[in-house]
Design a protein around this motif. Structure first.
Motif, PDB file in Angstrom:
ATOM      1  N   ASN A 190      20.446   3.531  -8.310  1.00  0.00           N
ATOM      2  CA  ASN A 190      20.858   3.774  -6.926  1.00  0.00           C
ATOM      3  C   ASN A 190      21.025   5.268  -6.671  1.00  0.00           C
ATOM      4  OD1 ASN A 190      21.645   2.890  -4.296  1.00  0.00           O
ATOM      5  ND2 ASN A 190      23.786   3.180  -4.864  1.00  0.00           N
ATOM      6  N   ARG A 191      21.632   5.974  -7.628  1.00  0.00           N
ATOM      7  CA  ARG A 191      21.784   7.435  -7.497  1.00  0.00           C
ATOM      8  C   ARG A 191      20.423   8.127  -7.511  1.00  0.00           C
ATOM      9  NH1 ARG A 191      26.496   6.578 -10.702  1.00  0.00           N
ATOM     10  NH2 ARG A 191      25.299   6.782 -12.630  1.00  0.00           N
ATOM     11  N   ASN A 192      19.492   7.589  -8.299  1.00  0.00           N
ATOM     12  CA  ASN A 192      18.159   8.194  -8.421  1.00  0.00           C
ATOM     13  C   ASN A 192      17.206   7.782  -7.305  1.00  0.00           C
ATOM     14  OD1 ASN A 192      18.992   9.364 -10.830  1.00  0.00           O
ATOM     15  ND2 ASN A 192      18.098   7.756 -12.108  1.00  0.00           N
ATOM     16  N   LYS A 193      17.713   6.955  -6.372  1.00  0.00           N
ATOM     17  CA  LYS A 193      16.896   6.456  -5.248  1.00  0.00           C
ATOM     18  C   LYS A 193      15.685   5.656  -5.725  1.00  0.00           C
ATOM     19  CE  LYS A 193      18.460  10.030  -2.016  1.00  0.00           C
ATOM     20  NZ  LYS A 193      19.505   9.101  -1.510  1.00  0.00           N
ATOM     21  N   GLN A 194      15.856   4.960  -6.845  1.00  0.00           N
ATOM     22  CA  GLN A 194      14.865   3.972  -7.295  1.00  0.00           C
ATOM     23  C   GLN A 194      15.277   2.649  -6.648  1.00  0.00           C
ATOM     24  OE1 GLN A 194      15.806   4.918 -11.366  1.00  0.00           O
ATOM     25  NE2 GLN A 194      13.722   5.660 -11.776  1.00  0.00           N
ATOM     26  N   SER A 195      14.689   2.352  -5.500  1.00  0.00           N
ATOM     27  CA  SER A 195      15.197   1.268  -4.661  1.00  0.00           C
ATOM     28  C   SER A 195      14.772  -0.115  -5.132  1.00  0.00           C
ATOM     29  CB  SER A 195      14.750   1.469  -3.214  1.00  0.00           C
ATOM     30  OG  SER A 195      13.333   1.452  -3.115  1.00  0.00           O
ATOM     31  N   ILE A 196      13.872  -0.187  -6.129  1.00  0.00           N
ATOM     32  CA  ILE A 196      13.418  -1.464  -6.662  1.00  0.00           C
ATOM     33  C   ILE A 196      13.340  -1.343  -8.183  1.00  0.00           C
ATOM     34  CG2 ILE A 196      10.969  -0.872  -6.437  1.00  0.00           C
ATOM     35  CD1 ILE A 196      12.317  -4.364  -5.662  1.00  0.00           C
ATOM     36  N   SER A 197      13.566  -2.451  -8.875  1.00  0.00           N
ATOM     37  CA  SER A 197      13.539  -2.457 -10.333  1.00  0.00           C
ATOM     38  C   SER A 197      12.716  -3.645 -10.810  1.00  0.00           C
ATOM     39  CB  SER A 197      14.959  -2.557 -10.890  1.00  0.00           C
ATOM     40  OG  SER A 197      14.948  -2.724 -12.299  1.00  0.00           O
ATOM     41  N   PHE A 198      11.938  -3.447 -11.893  1.00  0.00           N
ATOM     42  CA  PHE A 198      11.173  -4.518 -12.528  1.00  0.00           C
ATOM     43  C   PHE A 198      11.610  -4.654 -13.982  1.00  0.00           C
ATOM     44  CE2 PHE A 198       7.095  -3.540  -9.843  1.00  0.00           C
ATOM     45  CZ  PHE A 198       7.746  -3.981  -8.700  1.00  0.00           C
ATOM     46  N   TYR A 232       5.696 -14.140 -14.918  1.00  0.00           N
ATOM     47  CA  TYR A 232       5.548 -12.912 -15.708  1.00  0.00           C
ATOM     48  C   TYR A 232       6.764 -11.991 -15.560  1.00  0.00           C
ATOM     49  CZ  TYR A 232       2.912  -8.960 -17.772  1.00  0.00           C
ATOM     50  OH  TYR A 232       2.478  -7.917 -18.553  1.00  0.00           O
ATOM     51  N   PHE A 233       6.780 -11.137 -14.565  1.00  0.00           N
ATOM     52  CA  PHE A 233       7.844 -10.145 -14.399  1.00  0.00           C
ATOM     53  C   PHE A 233       8.845 -10.567 -13.326  1.00  0.00           C
ATOM     54  CE2 PHE A 233       6.006  -7.251 -17.266  1.00  0.00           C
ATOM     55  CZ  PHE A 233       6.746  -6.075 -17.319  1.00  0.00           C
ATOM     56  N   MET A 234      10.011  -9.912 -13.366  1.00  0.00           N
ATOM     57  CA  MET A 234      11.041 -10.092 -12.352  1.00  0.00           C
ATOM     58  C   MET A 234      11.259  -8.763 -11.626  1.00  0.00           C
ATOM     59  SD  MET A 234      13.820 -12.386 -14.511  1.00  0.00           S
ATOM     60  CE  MET A 234      14.516 -13.260 -13.101  1.00  0.00           C
ATOM     61  N   ALA A 235      11.763  -8.868 -10.403  1.00  0.00           N
ATOM     62  CA  ALA A 235      12.064  -7.679  -9.595  1.00  0.00           C
ATOM     63  C   ALA A 235      13.464  -7.810  -9.023  1.00  0.00           C
ATOM     64  CB  ALA A 235      11.041  -7.507  -8.472  1.00  0.00           C
ATOM     65  N   ARG A 236      14.015  -6.662  -8.627  1.00  0.00           N
ATOM     66  CA  ARG A 236      15.328  -6.652  -7.987  1.00  0.00           C
ATOM     67  C   ARG A 236      15.424  -5.489  -7.031  1.00  0.00           C
ATOM     68  NH1 ARG A 236      20.707  -5.657  -7.159  1.00  0.00           N
ATOM     69  NH2 ARG A 236      22.217  -7.062  -8.175  1.00  0.00           N
ATOM     70  N   ILE A 237      15.812  -5.755  -5.800  1.00  0.00           N
ATOM     71  CA  ILE A 237      16.110  -4.662  -4.883  1.00  0.00           C
ATOM     72  C   ILE A 237      17.407  -4.008  -5.346  1.00  0.00           C
ATOM     73  CG2 ILE A 237      16.784  -4.084  -2.520  1.00  0.00           C
ATOM     74  CD1 ILE A 237      14.910  -6.309  -1.566  1.00  0.00           C
ATOM     75  N   GLY A 265       0.776  -1.224   0.000  1.00  0.00           N
ATOM     76  CA  GLY A 265       0.000   0.000   0.000  1.00  0.00           C
ATOM     77  C   GLY A 265       0.806   1.272   0.000  1.00  0.00           C
ATOM     78  N   ARG A 266       2.124   1.153  -0.043  1.00  0.00           N
ATOM     79  CA  ARG A 266       3.001   2.325  -0.019  1.00  0.00           C
ATOM     80  C   ARG A 266       3.656   2.514  -1.387  1.00  0.00           C
ATOM     81  NH1 ARG A 266       6.841   2.951   5.131  1.00  0.00           N
ATOM     82  NH2 ARG A 266       4.737   3.102   6.021  1.00  0.00           N
ATOM     83  N   SER A 267       3.911   3.754  -1.766  1.00  0.00           N
ATOM     84  CA  SER A 267       4.516   4.073  -3.052  1.00  0.00           C
ATOM     85  C   SER A 267       6.039   3.964  -2.981  1.00  0.00           C
ATOM     86  CB  SER A 267       4.116   5.486  -3.482  1.00  0.00           C
ATOM     87  OG  SER A 267       4.851   5.892  -4.623  1.00  0.00           O
ATOM     88  N   PHE A 268       6.613   3.205  -3.902  1.00  0.00           N
ATOM     89  CA  PHE A 268       8.067   3.083  -4.026  1.00  0.00           C
ATOM     90  C   PHE A 268       8.481   3.553  -5.417  1.00  0.00           C
ATOM     91  CE2 PHE A 268       7.457   0.517  -0.386  1.00  0.00           C
ATOM     92  CZ  PHE A 268       8.674   0.214   0.196  1.00  0.00           C
ATOM     93  N   ASP A 269       9.561   4.299  -5.510  1.00  0.00           N
ATOM     94  CA  ASP A 269      10.132   4.652  -6.804  1.00  0.00           C
ATOM     95  C   ASP A 269      10.773   3.402  -7.414  1.00  0.00           C
ATOM     96  OD1 ASP A 269       9.368   7.291  -6.665  1.00  0.00           O
ATOM     97  OD2 ASP A 269      11.245   7.964  -5.785  1.00  0.00           O
ATOM     98  N   MET A 270      10.432   3.131  -8.659  1.00  0.00           N
ATOM     99  CA  MET A 270      10.854   1.899  -9.324  1.00  0.00           C
ATOM    100  C   MET A 270      11.454   2.211 -10.681  1.00  0.00           C
ATOM    101  SD  MET A 270       9.726  -0.442 -11.885  1.00  0.00           S
ATOM    102  CE  MET A 270       7.941  -0.422 -12.014  1.00  0.00           C
ATOM    103  N   GLY A 271      12.546   1.545 -10.983  1.00  0.00           N
ATOM    104  CA  GLY A 271      13.163   1.666 -12.304  1.00  0.00           C
ATOM    105  C   GLY A 271      12.743   0.497 -13.179  1.00  0.00           C
TER     106      GLY A 271
END
Length: 391
Positions: free
Chosen positions: A102-110, A273-278, A67-73
């Motif tokens: 990491n510099r952009n503070k996108q802490s998770i990537s899909f 379907y998709f993959m994620a990465r911290i 339920g919380r918004s995370f910046d994602m790349g």
């Protein structure tokens, strides 16, 4: 390798590579739209003697996690000309992009992988699977009267957004769609029909985006916030029974449609379907809403991450009684017998909610003292992963 951030001048060169790698030819009417999207992306390329050899699109998104918004790349459009393949250029691009996120503070990537094994090597892990249905008309749910009203047509975008946002918050990994994404990627011109279900109070509680063609009812999105809306939307679908022979749709992996049918013997397929990465353990966990605890939790966490050295090493994780977390690199050595050990892929899978720590221990993906793994199990809230979008 020479990395360059591609500008608008490189659009044609970049699209030529995409068309070759993904085997399509872009229609002229799509070109202007694709160029506008290109200019919003953070596109990186590898050059050899002034020629583009490989490229990658980094798209800024936000996603819901508990339920919380995370910046994602979002990683997309990864491509290499065949003469430049197997030179490590994509690996270099992925590492470079991790540093950029990491510099952009996108802490998770899909990303959507062409091969899961390939991207696992660089720290991404499966985070979602969905259920795909094919329902013959003879098996459709029984039609039911509901107290609200279903309206077909072109609803205001705000109506669809209100239903989507309420639904998306219930899952980990759903996109937070801005207006541009709705218009360019969801409600594209000349595609889906639309219908919205309103309850007795006039509040939108569900919608469906669909197409009826060649006696098939193809559902692009079906979202319902309660059982009443679900019944109303399926009754609407069933009212097409003289026009169609089957209905196709996707749903969360836990969906219970088949169970609710009189004849549950329909075609069902589970699709990874998709993959994620911290991207950043510190940034991600500091924002992560853990479950409330009866007492504070302290866990020593050993993380392995060969491609993001800022994540590698021993971390001290503290979870307060209200679920707020703090994490920092351990200043003193901790023995392996006192630590929970895992790679970045496993940490991503458990924190995204795709897998539980206890089952990951059973299959050897997590190691550590039983008490610490149990504490981690209790600290991570239970919530299903899902994603309706593609990029």
């Amino acid at each position: 390798m020479e990395f360059r951030k591609l500008t608008a001048d490189a659009f044609e060169e970049c699209m030529a590579l995409s068309e070759y790698a993904f085997q399509f030819v872009m229609k002229e009417e799509q070109r202007e739209k694709r160029q506008k999207q290109f200019e919003k992306h953070n596109v990186w390329g590898v050059y050899d003697d002034g020629s583009l050899g490989a490229k990658l699109h980094l798209i800024p998104f936000q996603t819901y996690i508990h339920g919380r918004s995370f910046d994602m790349g979002g990683i997309a459009g990864v491509a290499t000309w065949p003469e430049y393949r197997r030179k490590g250029w994509v690996a270099g691009l992925l590492k470079h992009t991790l540093e950029e996120m990491n510099r952009n503070k996108q802490s998770i990537s899909f990303l959507h992988p062409f091969a899961f094994a390939f991207y696992r090597k660089y720290g991404w892990e499966t985070y979602i699977e969905y259920k795909k249905y094919k329902v013959p008309t003879s098996h459709l749910p029984a039609k039911k009267q509901t107290p609200g009203t279903l309206r077909r047509g072109n609803p205001d975008l705000d109506v669809l957004k209100s239903v989507y946002n309420a639904y998306a918050e219930r899952y980990n990994g759903m996109l937070i769609r801005d207006d541009a994404w709705w218009k360019d990627s969801v409600l594209t011109e000349g595609t889906s029909q639309k219908a919205v279900y309103y309850d007795e109070a006039g509040q939108a509680q569900g919608y469906i985006l669909y197409e009826v063609k060649e006696r098939k009812f193809t559902i692009d999105e079906i979202i319902h916030l309660n059982e009443e809306a679900r019944q109303a939307l399926w009754t609407f679908i069933a009212n097409h029974d003289s026009m169609i022979e089957e209905v196709t749709l996707q749903a969360p992996a836990s969906d219970t449609l088949a169970f609710q049918l009189d004849n549950p013997r329909i075609q069902q397929e589970i699709i990874p379907y998709f993959m994620a990465r911290i991207v950043s353990v510190e940034q991600f966990i500091s924002q992560y809403p853990f479950a409330s605890q009866d007492s504070p939790v302290q866990i020593a966490l050993q993380v392995r991450d060969a491609h993001a050295p800022w994540n590698e090493g021993m971390w001290q994780l503290n979870v307060a009684m209200n679920g707020t977390a703090s994490i920092w690199k351990a200043s003193e050595p901790v023995s392996e017998e006192q630590t929970v050990q895992m790679d970045i892929q496993s940490l991503t899978a458990v924190l995204m909610g795709y897998r539980r720590p206890a089952e990951m221990e059973e299959i050897g993906r997590i190691n550590g003292p039983a008490e610490a793994i149990s504490a981690l199990e209790n600290a991570i809230p239970v919530r299903e992963t899902y994603l309706l979008d593609f990029f």
